[in-house]
Scaffold this motif. Structure first.
Motif, PDB file in Angstrom:
ATOM      1  N   SER A  22       0.814  -1.215   0.000  1.00 47.97           N
ATOM      2  CA  SER A  22       0.000   0.000   0.000  1.00 47.97           C
ATOM      3  C   SER A  22       0.847   1.264   0.000  1.00 47.97           C
ATOM      4  O   SER A  22       0.293   2.363  -0.016  1.00 47.97           O
ATOM      5  CB  SER A  22      -0.926   0.033   1.225  1.00 47.97           C
ATOM      6  N   GLY A  23       2.169   1.115   0.027  1.00 48.87           N
ATOM      7  CA  GLY A  23       2.995   2.309   0.184  1.00 48.87           C
ATOM      8  C   GLY A  23       4.319   2.246  -0.536  1.00 48.87           C
ATOM      9  O   GLY A  23       4.414   1.832  -1.693  1.00 48.87           O
ATOM     10  N   SER A  49      -1.565  -3.342  -5.488  1.00 48.74           N
ATOM     11  CA  SER A  49      -1.733  -2.269  -4.512  1.00 48.74           C
ATOM     12  C   SER A  49      -3.154  -1.740  -4.562  1.00 48.74           C
ATOM     13  O   SER A  49      -3.777  -1.686  -5.630  1.00 48.74           O
ATOM     14  CB  SER A  49      -0.755  -1.124  -4.785  1.00 48.74           C
ATOM     15  N   ASN A  50      -3.643  -1.340  -3.403  1.00 51.93           N
ATOM     16  CA  ASN A  50      -4.952  -0.688  -3.329  1.00 51.93           C
ATOM     17  C   ASN A  50      -4.830   0.830  -3.408  1.00 51.93           C
ATOM     18  O   ASN A  50      -5.834   1.535  -3.314  1.00 51.93           O
ATOM     19  CB  ASN A  50      -5.679  -1.089  -2.036  1.00 51.93           C
ATOM     20  N   ARG A  51      -3.601   1.330  -3.580  1.00 49.15           N
ATOM     21  CA  ARG A  51      -3.373   2.772  -3.668  1.00 49.15           C
ATOM     22  C   ARG A  51      -2.573   3.087  -4.926  1.00 49.15           C
ATOM     23  O   ARG A  51      -1.461   2.584  -5.110  1.00 49.15           O
ATOM     24  CB  ARG A  51      -2.628   3.267  -2.429  1.00 49.15           C
ATOM     25  N   ARG A  52      -3.138   3.932  -5.770  1.00 50.35           N
ATOM     26  CA  ARG A  52      -2.494   4.261  -7.044  1.00 50.35           C
ATOM     27  C   ARG A  52      -1.126   4.902  -6.840  1.00 50.35           C
ATOM     28  O   ARG A  52      -0.197   4.691  -7.624  1.00 50.35           O
ATOM     29  CB  ARG A  52      -3.389   5.218  -7.837  1.00 50.35           C
ATOM     30  N   GLU A  53      -1.003   5.721  -5.763  1.00 52.61           N
ATOM     31  CA  GLU A  53       0.230   6.476  -5.556  1.00 52.61           C
ATOM     32  C   GLU A  53       1.320   5.666  -4.863  1.00 52.61           C
ATOM     33  O   GLU A  53       2.411   6.191  -4.602  1.00 52.61           O
ATOM     34  CB  GLU A  53      -0.065   7.733  -4.737  1.00 52.61           C
ATOM     35  N   ALA A  54       1.077   4.421  -4.557  1.00 50.52           N
ATOM     36  CA  ALA A  54       2.074   3.604  -3.862  1.00 50.52           C
ATOM     37  C   ALA A  54       3.363   3.523  -4.685  1.00 50.52           C
ATOM     38  O   ALA A  54       3.351   3.056  -5.825  1.00 50.52           O
ATOM     39  CB  ALA A  54       1.524   2.207  -3.608  1.00 50.52           C
ATOM     40  N   TYR A  69      -3.271  -2.388  -9.952  1.00 51.65           N
ATOM     41  CA  TYR A  69      -3.875  -1.372  -9.088  1.00 51.65           C
ATOM     42  C   TYR A  69      -5.328  -1.771  -8.896  1.00 51.65           C
ATOM     43  O   TYR A  69      -6.097  -1.862  -9.856  1.00 51.65           O
ATOM     44  CB  TYR A  69      -3.769   0.006  -9.734  1.00 51.65           C
ATOM     45  N   PRO A  71      -8.328  -0.742  -6.415  1.00 51.68           N
ATOM     46  CA  PRO A  71      -8.844   0.082  -5.317  1.00 51.68           C
ATOM     47  C   PRO A  71     -10.166  -0.436  -4.759  1.00 51.68           C
ATOM     48  O   PRO A  71     -10.973  -1.052  -5.471  1.00 51.68           O
ATOM     49  CB  PRO A  71      -9.032   1.442  -5.981  1.00 51.68           C
ATOM     50  N   ARG A  73     -12.467   1.707  -3.353  1.00 53.62           N
ATOM     51  CA  ARG A  73     -13.495   2.737  -3.468  1.00 53.62           C
ATOM     52  C   ARG A  73     -14.577   2.423  -4.498  1.00 53.62           C
ATOM     53  O   ARG A  73     -15.767   2.620  -4.215  1.00 53.62           O
ATOM     54  CB  ARG A  73     -12.829   4.084  -3.776  1.00 53.62           C
ATOM     55  N   HIS A 108      -4.900  -3.175   4.495  1.00 54.07           N
ATOM     56  CA  HIS A 108      -6.297  -3.571   4.319  1.00 54.07           C
ATOM     57  C   HIS A 108      -6.443  -4.946   4.952  1.00 54.07           C
ATOM     58  O   HIS A 108      -5.719  -5.877   4.586  1.00 54.07           O
ATOM     59  CB  HIS A 108      -6.646  -3.617   2.827  1.00 54.07           C
TER      60      HIS A 108
END
Length: 209
Positions: A22-23, A49-54, A69, A71, A73, A108
């Motif tokens: 996630s990071g 990853s669940n975060r695009r910016e990871a 990717y 997510p 949401r 998560h």
């Protein structure tokens, strides 16, 4: 939701790993480095990853590893459940046929909808010793506990994932000292350095079992 892939040879020559992040992905980098150096009999077949910016996704792309990717949401916006998300994520991860799924900074909590797809084959890295500081902000909580005189050191563990958060059979642990003049930043750096070594060793042990 999208995947990226660059050409990469010999992924099938060793055990395949799916790594969820996630990071920043510094622990992912430790796995990649150990694999490329021949110190780990495995190769990363997918980074999700669940975060695009990871930033870990960029690490994967640079190493020629397929990325996903994925997510949460859109599921919540559509009135679907976290269990639906976990089941679909499991389907995407299973497509790379991993010997192990490694949670390396994955923020998560996974439900049985995911875990039951890979029984006993999901590993989690947690920056605390067994029974201590489950959940988030474990390093910060350890530092506060040290300052209150409640602990003399902290540590890192890798365990097989169970339904309970940061629980399940432990594969490997290492103690990390805390100094009287530590700040959160200095303790985090020491813990992360220990994580990089322990995670590779734990994956090696899990593959040998």
């Amino acid at each position: 939701m999208r995947t990226q892939s660059k050409g990469r040879a010999n992924v099938s020559a060793a055990a395949r790993l799916a790594v969820l992040i996630s990071g920043n992905g510094s622990n992912l980098q430790a796995i990649i480095d150990a694999s490329e150096a021949g110190d780990l009999p495995a190769q990363v077949a997918l980074v999700a990853s669940n975060r695009r910016e990871a930033f870990g996704l960029q690490r994967a792309v640079r190493a020629g590893i397929p990325t996903l990717y994925f997510p949460l949401r859109p599921y919540l916006d559509a009135g679907r459940t976290r269990r639906d998300y976990d089941a679909d994520l499991a389907e995407r991860v299973a497509a790379c046929d991993p010997a192990l799924v490694v949670l390396a900074g994955w923020m998560h909590v996974l439900s049985p909808a995911f875990l039951d797809r890979f029984p006993g084959h999901v590993l989690n890295l947690h920056p605390a010793l067994p029974g201590q500081f489950a959940g988030t902000h474990a390093i910060e909580r350890a530092l506060h506990a040290y300052r209150r005189g409640e602990i003399a050191h902290t540590g890192v563990m890798v365990h097989r994932v169970a339904a309970e958060v940061d629980a399940g059979p432990v594969i490997a642990t290492v103690e990390v000292p805390i100094a009287a003049d530590d700040t959160l930043e200095t303790l985090e750096a020491r813990v992360h350095a220990a994580e990089h070594i322990l995670l590779v060793e734990a994956i090696r042990q899990a593959l040998a079992e």
